[in-house]
Design an enzyme around this catalytic site. Sequence first.
Site, short mmCIF file in Angstrom:
data_model
loop_
_atom_site.label_atom_id
_atom_site.label_comp_id
_atom_site.label_asym_id
_atom_site.label_seq_id
_atom_site.Cartn_x
_atom_site.Cartn_y
_atom_site.Cartn_z
CG ASP A 97 6.32 -4.13 -1.62
OD1 ASP A 97 6.38 -4.83 -0.59
OD2 ASP A 97 5.62 -4.41 -2.61
CG HIS A 148 9.78 -6.26 -4.10
ND1 HIS A 148 8.62 -6.87 -4.53
CD2 HIS A 148 9.60 -4.93 -4.33
CE1 HIS A 148 7.78 -5.95 -4.99
NE2 HIS A 148 8.35 -4.76 -4.90
CG HIS A 152 10.50 -2.75 -8.41
ND1 HIS A 152 9.51 -2.24 -9.24
CD2 HIS A 152 9.89 -2.99 -7.23
CE1 HIS A 152 8.37 -2.17 -8.59
NE2 HIS A 152 8.57 -2.63 -7.36
CG HIS A 242 5.55 1.30 -1.85
ND1 HIS A 242 4.17 1.36 -1.88
CD2 HIS A 242 5.92 0.40 -2.79
CE1 HIS A 242 3.72 0.53 -2.80
NE2 HIS A 242 4.75 -0.07 -3.38
#
Length: 277
Positions: A97, A148, A152, A242
């Site tokens: 991510d 995504h 964020h 991540h």
Amino acid sequence: MQKDQLFTRRRMLLAGAALGAAGTAGAVLAVGGDEPARTAAPVAGPQARQALKSSAFRLQPLTGYGPPRAAPRKLKTRHEPIMSISGRGRHMMLTFDDGPNPEYTPHILDTLARYDVRAMFFVCGECVVENRELLARMADDGHVVGNHTWTHPLLTTLDRKEIRSEMERTSDAIEDSYGERPQWFRAPYGAWNRAAFQLGAEMGMEPMAWTVDSRDWTTPGEGVIVDRIENGAAPGVVVLSHDAGGDRSQTVRAIREWLPHLLDSGYHFTVPRRRPS
């Protein structure tokens, strides 16, 4: 046209063209979802050892010079995100991510390439526009890219119009850099709400969560990250790591240890099948 006159996808993108990737094999199944189970087929990975051919990709023009964007196929709205994969044998899925990030993402891509493993990257639009060449490399290497959001945010604090903007802008940026619109979406912080599920379905994206959280964003030490992923490994799990959003040097070092260990333990890694447009 002579073969030596052809450009790779990455070179074409750097020259100003956006390129598209054909899908890789594999099917995903929701746990507690609304759709019936489907059998998963593993993607070409360490068990296959077959290099992707350039013919697997299709050239797309720059958005400004090409046809209008096609409307995505609307999906049935889910009430829970997908959290695991189906299929026989010891199959898992790796997801990353918050990227792409020029300092950490290339090292993760290098490790995945070394072991011929495919993964999913859930990217943020504001990172994509600064690192388009990394999206092109993901396409070249056969990885799947998901949405995504742009910045964020915590979606549960936004109104519907703001959520749509975060998702649409990111899908546009992915299409311009990767060559295809994303078919998967992950809510930042795993904070889902009705609007996120509904808008994702309207944009042709399935909601993807995870089963095993490495919690690498807490920088607990590479040994802790390795232990969490190795101890959580099991058939069907989706691993969350991540490649951006902070110092990810521990993640970079950890994957060099846990990935070959899991491969030696008989695990195979898959990515979702690309649905027809």
